[in-house]
Scaffold this motif. Sequence first.
Motif, PDB file in Angstrom:
ATOM      1  N   LYS A 317       0.828  -1.219   0.000  1.00  6.77           N
ATOM      2  CA  LYS A 317       0.000   0.000   0.000  1.00  6.77           C
ATOM      3  C   LYS A 317       0.858   1.263   0.000  1.00  6.77           C
ATOM      4  O   LYS A 317       0.553   2.226  -0.703  1.00  6.77           O
ATOM      5  CB  LYS A 317      -0.929  -0.004   1.218  1.00  6.77           C
ATOM      6  N   ALA A 328      -4.874   2.700  -3.545  1.00  6.35           N
ATOM      7  CA  ALA A 328      -4.759   1.712  -2.479  1.00  6.35           C
ATOM      8  C   ALA A 328      -5.981   1.667  -1.567  1.00  6.35           C
ATOM      9  O   ALA A 328      -6.000   0.882  -0.608  1.00  6.35           O
ATOM     10  CB  ALA A 328      -3.508   1.982  -1.650  1.00  6.35           C
ATOM     11  N   ALA A 331      -7.400  -1.764  -1.183  1.00  5.23           N
ATOM     12  CA  ALA A 331      -6.402  -2.820  -1.001  1.00  5.23           C
ATOM     13  C   ALA A 331      -6.806  -3.847   0.056  1.00  5.23           C
ATOM     14  O   ALA A 331      -6.632  -5.055  -0.148  1.00  5.23           O
ATOM     15  CB  ALA A 331      -5.051  -2.210  -0.649  1.00  5.23           C
TER      16      ALA A 331
END
Length: 439
Positions: A317, A328, A331
């Motif tokens: 990330k 991100a 994520a």
Amino acid sequence: MQTLKKTLLLILFAACWACSSTQTETTKADVATMDQLAERYVKTLLKLGQYDSDIVDAYYGPEEWKPTGEPTDSLPANEFLTEFKAIQQQLQAQDTTNLATDEKRRLAMFKKQIIAAITKVEMLQGKKYSFDQEAKLLYDAEPPHYELSHFDSILTAIDKQLPGKGSIAERWDAYRAKFEIPKDKLKLVFDTAIAEARNRTKAHYKLPENENFKLEFVTDKAWSGYNYYKGKGYSLIQINTDFPIYIERAVDLAAHEGYPGHHLFNVLLEQNLVDKKGWKEYSIYPLFSPQSLIAEGSANYGIEVAFPDQDNLKFEKEVLFPLAGLDASEADRYYAILAMIGQLDFAGNEIARLYLDGKINREQAADMLVKYNLYAKDKALQRTRFMDKYRSYVINYNLGKQLVRNYIEANSGTDNNPAKRWQLFGELLSNPNTASMLK
């Protein structure tokens, strides 16, 4: 009386010394025999490799051992079988009584390797083995059996996590598209991932000063990544770009093909077994052998050793997502779904077994890979190409990882003891090991 005692002690000492001397000489003779057999084994494998380029994955032994001249038009299978079986017979006759522990392990592994060599020649000759028979003979492993229905509940859980409409595979394909590494960012992202994997590995192991690798991006391959170890601490690592490469694959392939995966494994074998101990059978890496289960299993488990779950997510990330120009924010959800998909890994083995045992055809195998491993159809067809080429080798990735994990964790190499895990992992890679030895 004192004179008699001294005489008896001298006789006893002389007898013990003679016995010890005899044992030492016997041990030296046994080791010398193994060394001679190792040379014959390596030379024969190199010749066999002239008939199938996949047999010898790496060789970094004496140049003069390589075969000269062109191979014959057809495989002289009986000649190879005669030589390998002669080596096998002499290995079986070895007396292990006076061998040191490491030499006993060497002999045990050598016996498994020669079984694999004989089996491979028989297969080249046309002999058919079932998937399970082949896995046992080539990789010293017994693949577990699962009903495909076992994976249905996992698919149901994944289904609930994916947005959009359509099949699970279609929705997964659409969802993960936002995590694809742009082609113009591949080199930067992979260079960064490999450098991080290398730094983490070097913090735990002393590697040769000249240890290095070259990274190439290639196409038209049956695999996603490959490490060609060249010897003297050097590897060529190739990454296949036929299909999209997603962000998680940067760390996966960096660790699997590089550190602490295949590159490290070969470096440690060469350093500890070939250079230090002179065990020349390790100067060659026969792909279709028990060594591959440890190689692939440790390479897959090594990803977690170098990048534990939350640590991996943080690195990706904060470092890799920005380098790849990816958002991100999704994520955590993405990696949670990836973890669930990882539970489907053994479904691929079941599909390979059905396909290679002739119970389903290529199209059916591809459709099942789409359903149970969530491959896009073209990727599934590529996977059947891998099965055609490497057959039961598919077990080495997931079963190998499971066996390596179980062995290390059973010996206290757990998540809360990372130093012990690194230690055990290094010892595993530096010594003779095969699946049956890890149980």
